[in-house]
Design an enzyme around this catalytic site. Structure first.
Site, mmCIF file in Angstrom:
data_model
loop_
_atom_site.group_PDB
_atom_site.id
_atom_site.type_symbol
_atom_site.label_atom_id
_atom_site.label_comp_id
_atom_site.label_asym_id
_atom_site.label_seq_id
_atom_site.Cartn_x
_atom_site.Cartn_y
_atom_site.Cartn_z
ATOM 1 N N ARG A 66 0.820 -1.220 0.000
ATOM 2 C CA ARG A 66 0.000 0.000 0.000
ATOM 3 C C ARG A 66 0.847 1.260 0.000
ATOM 4 O O ARG A 66 0.412 2.312 -0.487
ATOM 5 C CB ARG A 66 -0.974 -0.001 1.187
ATOM 6 C CG ARG A 66 -2.129 -0.971 0.994
ATOM 7 C CD ARG A 66 -3.043 -0.987 2.215
ATOM 8 N NE ARG A 66 -2.380 -1.459 3.404
ATOM 9 C CZ ARG A 66 -2.198 -2.736 3.719
ATOM 10 N NH1 ARG A 66 -2.685 -3.670 2.944
ATOM 11 N NH2 ARG A 66 -1.560 -3.081 4.813
ATOM 12 N N GLU A 103 5.655 -10.362 15.067
ATOM 13 C CA GLU A 103 5.203 -10.922 16.339
ATOM 14 C C GLU A 103 5.568 -12.419 16.406
ATOM 15 O O GLU A 103 6.082 -12.910 17.391
ATOM 16 C CB GLU A 103 3.698 -10.722 16.463
ATOM 17 C CG GLU A 103 3.209 -10.846 17.881
ATOM 18 C CD GLU A 103 1.711 -10.620 17.963
ATOM 19 O OE1 GLU A 103 1.114 -10.182 16.964
ATOM 20 O OE2 GLU A 103 1.161 -10.913 19.025
HETATM 21 P P1 AMP Z 1 4.924 -2.572 11.372
HETATM 22 O O1 AMP Z 1 6.164 -3.147 10.733
HETATM 23 O O2 AMP Z 1 4.467 -3.311 12.578
HETATM 24 O O3 AMP Z 1 5.080 -1.071 11.619
HETATM 25 O O4 AMP Z 1 3.737 -2.767 10.315
HETATM 26 C C1 AMP Z 1 3.561 -1.859 9.288
HETATM 27 C C2 AMP Z 1 3.108 -2.533 8.020
HETATM 28 O O5 AMP Z 1 2.072 -3.481 8.244
HETATM 29 C C3 AMP Z 1 2.581 -1.491 7.059
HETATM 30 O O6 AMP Z 1 3.130 -1.750 5.776
HETATM 31 C C4 AMP Z 1 1.072 -1.661 7.104
HETATM 32 O O7 AMP Z 1 0.542 -1.636 5.799
HETATM 33 C C5 AMP Z 1 0.829 -3.013 7.760
HETATM 34 N N1 AMP Z 1 -0.097 -2.936 8.925
HETATM 35 C C6 AMP Z 1 0.240 -3.217 10.214
HETATM 36 N N2 AMP Z 1 -0.808 -3.087 11.032
HETATM 37 C C7 AMP Z 1 -1.846 -2.691 10.263
HETATM 38 C C8 AMP Z 1 -3.222 -2.353 10.540
HETATM 39 N N3 AMP Z 1 -3.741 -2.399 11.778
HETATM 40 N N4 AMP Z 1 -4.003 -1.968 9.493
HETATM 41 C C9 AMP Z 1 -3.485 -1.916 8.248
HETATM 42 N N5 AMP Z 1 -2.205 -2.213 7.925
HETATM 43 C C10 AMP Z 1 -1.385 -2.606 8.917
#
Ligand code: AMP
Length: 178
Positions: A66, A103
């Site tokens: 995205r 996780e």
């Molecule tokens: P992180 O590495 O945990 O910061 O996760 C970020 C990535 O996961 C981004 O590319 C987001 O598109 C996706 N992502 C994580 N959590 C969500 C959520 N609650 N809703 C939508 N996309 C998420």
């Protein structure tokens, strides 16, 4: 409403929360209604790029998948190039890879080794900052290829997950914080 009067509040009102997607316990932030609305999409890009004018950024880097949508539109607006950071195994040429913790398990992102000239000024964009692992891995790849990361920007930040702590040393901006 005229585009100039649209605020993060209007964008937030269009983001759809989908409980338990893609797995139980996740509150998925669905940005497709923002993309489908011409003014909200344009306002999102204006807010994501507001600190820069054309000529001040050499490339906008987007994170699979995205992040590509926002980063490509931002690149056009800033008259900059677009560079993808992709999931491992998707880029066809030589890559650098960077694993990061999830996780449960690990993920790996990749960038072409020649994606930018050393010293290039880049803006890194993704749709959402959660734990920060993805963006930190992308930033590490950009350091490896010698890019200068001007800002790391997100449409949405899940502030309670404290993802910013993994991005210390970079200016981080989010349009909407939950
Ligand atoms: P992180 O590495 O945990 O910061 O996760 C970020 C990535 O996961 C981004 O590319 C987001 O598109 C996706 N992502 C994580 N959590 C969500 C959520 N609650 N809703 C939508 N996309 C998420």
């Amino acid at each position: 409403m005229p585009l100039t009067q649209l605020t993060p509040h209007h964008i937030a009102a269009a983001i759809r929360n989908v409980p338990d997607f893609p797995k139980p316990g996740i509150q998925f932030k669905d940005i497709t209604p923002v993309l489908a609305d011409a003014k909200l999409f344009a306002a999102s890009i204006d807010l994501l790029t507001q600190n820069f004018k054309p000529g001040e950024v050499d490339a906008v880097v987007g994170i699979d998948a995205r992040g590509f949508i926002f980063a490509a539109a931002a690149a056009l607006k800033l008259r900059a190039g677009f560079i993808p950071v992709r999931k491992k195994g998707k880029l066809p040429y030589q890559t650098y890879e960077q694993p990061y913790d999830l996780e449960y398990g690990i993920n790996t992102v990749a960038i072409h080794t020649d994606a930018v000239h050393p010293g290039s000024r880049v803006l890194l964009i993704d749709d959402l900052l959660a734990t920060g692992g993805t963006a930190a891995a992308a930033a590490a790849l950009l350091e490896k290829i010698g890019a200068k990361v001007l800002e790391i920007n997100f449409l949405i930040e899940l502030g309670f997950l404290k993802g910013r702590t993994k991005l210390q040393g970079y200016p981080v901006r989010s349009v909407i914080v939950y």
